[in-house]
Design an enzyme around this catalytic site. Structure first.
Site, PDB file in Angstrom:
ATOM      1  N   HIS A 171      26.338 -46.960  31.995  1.00  0.00           N
ATOM      2  CA  HIS A 171      25.636 -48.205  31.646  1.00  0.00           C
ATOM      3  C   HIS A 171      26.493 -49.468  31.734  1.00  0.00           C
ATOM      4  CE1 HIS A 171      27.552 -47.089  27.931  1.00  0.00           C
ATOM      5  NE2 HIS A 171      26.594 -46.293  27.521  1.00  0.00           N
TER       6      HIS A 171
ATOM      7  N   PHE B  41      21.394 -48.343  17.850  1.00  0.00           N
ATOM      8  CA  PHE B  41      21.349 -48.886  19.206  1.00  0.00           C
ATOM      9  C   PHE B  41      20.418 -48.036  20.072  1.00  0.00           C
ATOM     10  CE2 PHE B  41      25.642 -50.216  17.788  1.00  0.00           C
ATOM     11  CZ  PHE B  41      25.664 -51.531  18.201  1.00  0.00           C
ATOM     12  N   GLY B  42      19.785 -48.653  21.059  1.00  0.00           N
ATOM     13  CA  GLY B  42      19.128 -47.881  22.109  1.00  0.00           C
ATOM     14  C   GLY B  42      17.622 -48.049  22.178  1.00  0.00           C
TER      15      GLY B  42
ATOM     16  N   HIS C 240      21.301 -40.032  32.759  1.00  0.00           N
ATOM     17  CA  HIS C 240      21.715 -40.530  31.432  1.00  0.00           C
ATOM     18  C   HIS C 240      20.524 -40.576  30.478  1.00  0.00           C
ATOM     19  CE1 HIS C 240      24.688 -43.259  29.128  1.00  0.00           C
ATOM     20  NE2 HIS C 240      23.887 -42.630  28.295  1.00  0.00           N
TER      21      HIS C 240
ATOM     22  N   ASP D 165      19.500 -44.463  30.245  1.00  0.00           N
ATOM     23  CA  ASP D 165      20.064 -44.391  28.891  1.00  0.00           C
ATOM     24  C   ASP D 165      18.922 -44.276  27.875  1.00  0.00           C
ATOM     25  OD1 ASP D 165      21.738 -44.239  26.744  1.00  0.00           O
ATOM     26  OD2 ASP D 165      22.486 -46.295  26.867  1.00  0.00           O
TER      27      ASP D 165
ATOM     28  N   HIS E 144      31.417 -43.767  28.412  1.00  0.00           N
ATOM     29  CA  HIS E 144      30.812 -44.922  27.741  1.00  0.00           C
ATOM     30  C   HIS E 144      31.975 -45.861  27.436  1.00  0.00           C
ATOM     31  CE1 HIS E 144      28.404 -46.671  24.196  1.00  0.00           C
ATOM     32  NE2 HIS E 144      29.626 -47.060  23.945  1.00  0.00           N
TER      33      HIS E 144
ATOM     34  N   HIS F 142      14.387 -43.465  19.220  1.00  0.00           N
ATOM     35  CA  HIS F 142      14.582 -43.537  17.771  1.00  0.00           C
ATOM     36  C   HIS F 142      13.213 -43.681  17.124  1.00  0.00           C
ATOM     37  CE1 HIS F 142      18.922 -43.878  17.873  1.00  0.00           C
ATOM     38  NE2 HIS F 142      18.844 -44.849  18.770  1.00  0.00           N
TER      39      HIS F 142
ATOM     40  N   LEU G 101      18.138 -36.481  24.717  1.00  0.00           N
ATOM     41  CA  LEU G 101      16.962 -35.666  24.365  1.00  0.00           C
ATOM     42  C   LEU G 101      16.941 -35.308  22.878  1.00  0.00           C
ATOM     43  CD1 LEU G 101      16.627 -33.352  27.491  1.00  0.00           C
ATOM     44  CD2 LEU G 101      15.363 -35.442  26.940  1.00  0.00           C
ATOM     45  N   ARG G 102      18.028 -35.627  22.173  1.00  0.00           N
ATOM     46  CA  ARG G 102      18.093 -35.581  20.705  1.00  0.00           C
ATOM     47  C   ARG G 102      18.094 -34.200  20.079  1.00  0.00           C
ATOM     48  NH1 ARG G 102      20.357 -40.320  20.616  1.00  0.00           N
ATOM     49  NH2 ARG G 102      18.967 -42.109  20.652  1.00  0.00           N
TER      50      ARG G 102
END
Lengths: 309, 428
Positions: B235, B326-327, B63, B308, B182, B312, B66-67
């Site tokens: 998650h 989030f994240g 999970h 996860d 999710h 950012h 990699l954007r």
């Protein structure tokens, strides 16, 4: 009482001690006297610049801060969300840093996001005064409510304060809860179960859904505005039913003790959370709250503005 | 021709029920049985001294965000793969919520090409369940399968229409792709940003109730039974989810769940200063939930560990709490946190099970030829020092992003060398 004030920011009442709250109230006593003089202005913040930065609309609080700043001889600029660069995609941090680059000494922030004033306070040298952040805190409203109760009743300790309405989304309720419980008051929250979750009991207050059982024992009833323009419809079925179950009607007001105070942070919805006659009645101190708000905000600006470098 | 001998390590290979001190031999990028199989013994044998270290199959994180494509300012496949290597991972599974979303064979091909050119670890893409991850119509699941995705998921989003999810499950079963979900009921969660409970009440932040996850976990269990196909809950953060998955697995339902390190190492108390590095989805929960997650790990209900990893940029996170994305990043801290918390502090599992949860279990779920030290498999190997004490410094991350709440944490246990197909791609 003598004590040293050492906070540059006022972010909420949760972080203040009872002594600090009392110190603000006593400072406000002095400023209230100033308001009765022929010359209502003092030079306490002369040469300082205050920016009223209201990202969420407000008339009453902004005006009160503006007037308070004028009476302290500060220079005041008002910026609202629609006239700021936030509408052009600038971040709150960048906007605020630009304001600071203009040598603003005090930033009064109203914002729809809980925690926004703390976010700025941690990043700016200026004083940051929270004028209401989301559903988090509205410390000057909490202080002016406490100031008004103390003025009318002579104390806070052991009084039974009943706060009615939309508690879940109310920053006014939270600041009142934190401040009043620190000063020894007993607080009961009343409203529909959807807007007054039981979780609030962990903050040291009582939760009730039956206003008629609570009113006869109240020393203060503080009615919060039912914000129907913002309420999602599933929180309660309708305004009429709300008034039937929780409104401070003329009939219900009869059950109040004669010296019980009726308060409201405004703006009021006559006929919804409070009947018109009750809002204007002898027990109502709603306009005193507005007057006292000025003194309390002068005290806060004076104390925090004196710390900022 | 290259050859490597990893000497005197504690070889833990749960797939082969192996746990003993010895030497591991690698030739031409594959695991070989003995020294005699290493031809060309004269000069080119790399010797690695693994005394005191664990020699594990290369770890798998199923999970990871990699954007790329679309958000290269947060992370690239190249930088994310480096972060994975630094965390001890030889295989990572990337989520499809990119721009464009990974809902077409062309985007999958692009990701695979990019990974081949730039990534130092194995990058396995997932595909979207629905077109543009919009939850409205099925993505080209069959074509995605042919393009080489290892699973389908709308991660970051959740298909609310139970009928659509049912058809996705049935279709995925035909194609042979596991479904990852999710779990978030949009109506119950609303605009929630933190766990609904004491701290959301105190801070006036919109609450994200545990029931918002549990309702979808329950839905997924019912669909797994109805469709006779595996669904994996991503998650897992809520006590009720653990209970539901435990009960369903006992009945033989094809359901599984994974855990992220922040959901066991932190509680929602951490949000009180409005620091957005504590904002993730699902949110940090109360201690009671954390305890249930730990029990779920201990009894095997939750069988997979993952990060996860959600990078950012600083400017994106440095905003008002409710407006921040989030994240958090996780690849470079997850192994340390899990060893420290699960093995050393709480004694919930031993290091063998922990390695199994990072190798055999994810390989089984996604049917990967990985996660073992079997002879003939690619020599993906992670060397772990389970007792090494170290401090997390985000400034030293290989990831392009720094959004971690664990900066300055002192941890015990970490990967010290990562080997992909016989080649060391990172070492401490």
């Amino acid at each position: 009482m003598s004590m040293n004030w050492n906070r540059k920011d006022l972010l909420g009442l949760r972080e203040l001690s009872a002594d600090e709250i009392n110190f603000i109230l006593e400072t406000a006593d002095a400023f209230k006297q100033v308001g009765t003089r022929e010359v209502k202005k003092v030079p306490a913040l002369r040469g300082k610049t205050l920016i009223n930065f209201f990202v969420e609309p407000s008339t009453r609080t902004r005006t009160s801060f503006e007037l308070a700043a004028h009476r302290l001889s500060a220079d005041v600029i008002n910026i609202s969300a629609t006239t700021s660069s936030l509408t052009k995609g600038e971040t709150l941090k960048d906007t605020a840093r630009n304001l600071e680059a203009l040598h603003a000494d005090i930033l009064v922030l109203r914002h729809s996001s809980a925690g926004a004033p703390q976010f700025l306070a941690e990043r700016l040298k200026s004083s940051v005064i929270n004028a209401g952040d989301g559903a988090h805190e509205h410390p000057t409203q909490g202080l002016l409510d406490i100031f008004t109760i103390r003025e009318k009743r002579g104390k806070i300790d052991n009084l039974h304060i009943v706060i009615v309405g939309d508690i879940l989304f109310s920053r006014v309720a939270r600041s009142n809860i934190f401040g009043l419980t620190k000063l020894g008051a007993r607080v009961t929250l009343v409203g529909p179960s959807t807007l007054v979750p039981r979780e609030f009991e962990k903050l040291g207050v009582t939760v009730s859904n039956q206003i008629d059982k609570v009113l006869p024992d109240a020393d203060v009833v503080n009615l919060l505005r039912i914000q129907h323009e913002r309420q999602r419809k599933e929180y309660f079925p309708g305004i009429g039913e709300y008034t039937t179950l929780f409104g401070l009607t003329k009939q219900r007001a009869k059950s109040l003790k004669p010296d019980c105070l009726v308060m409201h942070p405004g703006p009021i919805n006559r006929g919804v959370e409070i009947d018109s006659e009750v809002a204007d009645g002898l027990q109502s101190v709603i306009l005193d709250q507005v007057t006292n708000g000025l003194a309390v905000r002068m005290a806060v600006l004076y104390l925090c503005g004196g710390i900022a470098t | 021709m290259s050859a490597t001998v990893i000497r005197n390590g504690r070889i833990i290979d749960p797939a082969n029920k192996r746990d003993r001190v010895g030497d591991l031999y690698i030739a031409d990028g594959k695991i070989v049985a003995s020294k005699s199989e290493i031809r060309n013994q004269k000069s080119e044998i790399d010797e690695i001294d693994a005394k005191g270290l664990i020699v594990a199959p290369g770890l798998i994180d199923i999970h990871v965000h990699l954007r790329e494509p679309g958000f290269g300012h947060k992370e690239t496949i190249e930088s994310g793969a480096r972060a994975a290597a630094a965390g001890g991972f030889t295989t990572i599974v990337c989520m499809p919520n990119t721009s464009p979303a990974a809902d077409s064979p062309a985007t999958i091909a692009w990701i695979k090409d990019r990974a081949k050119e730039t990534a130092c670890v194995n990058v396995l893409p997932t595909g979207a369940i629905s077109k543009n991850i919009a939850g409205e119509e099925l993505a080209l699941i069959g074509s995605l399968g042919q393009a080489g995705v290892v699973a389908i998921t709308d991660d970051g989003h959740c298909i609310q229409n139970h009928e659509l999810m049912r058809r996705a499950m049935e279709y995925a079963r035909m194609v042979g792709l596991p479904v990852l979900d999710h779990c978030q009921d949009y109506d119950l969660v609303g605009n929630g940003v933190v766990n609904e409970g004491y701290w959301s009440t105190l801070l006036g932040l919109p609450g994200w109730p545990a029931a918002g996850e549990e309702a979808i976990v329950m839905r997924n269990i019912l669909l797994a039974e109805l469709c006779d196909h595996h669904i994996h809950c991503q998650h897992v953060s809520a006590a009720g989810s653990v209970r539901l998955i435990r009960e369903a697995r006992a009945r033989g339902v094809k359901v599984s769940g994974e855990v992220c390190p922040h959901h066991i190492a932190l509680t929602d108390e951490a949000i009180q200063n409005f620091d957005t590095n504590y904002k993730m989805n699902p949110p940090l929960r109360s201690k009671a939930h954390v305890d249930s997650i730990l029990e779920g790990i201990a009894d095997g209900t939750l069988s997979i560990l993952c990060s996860d990893h959600a990078p950012h940029a600083g400017f994106e996170k440095e905003v008002e709490f409710d407006q921040a994305p989030f994240g958090i990043v996780g690849l470079e801290t997850e192994l340390g946190i899990f060893i420290d918390q699960l093995v050393h502090k709480h004694h919930k599992i031993d290091i063998v099970r922990l390695i199994e949860m990072y190798t055999v279990e994810p390989a089984k779920l996604l049917k990967l030829d990985a996660g073992t030290l079997s002879v003939g498999t690619p020599a993906d190997v992670t060397l772990i020092d389970p007792n090494l004490e170290w401090t997390v410094w985000v400034d030293q991350f290989q990831s392009s992003s720094r959004n971690s709440p664990f900066d300055g944490w002192k941890l015990k246990g970490r990967a010290v060398r990562t080997i992909v197909a016989g080649k060391t791609v990172w070492k401490l």
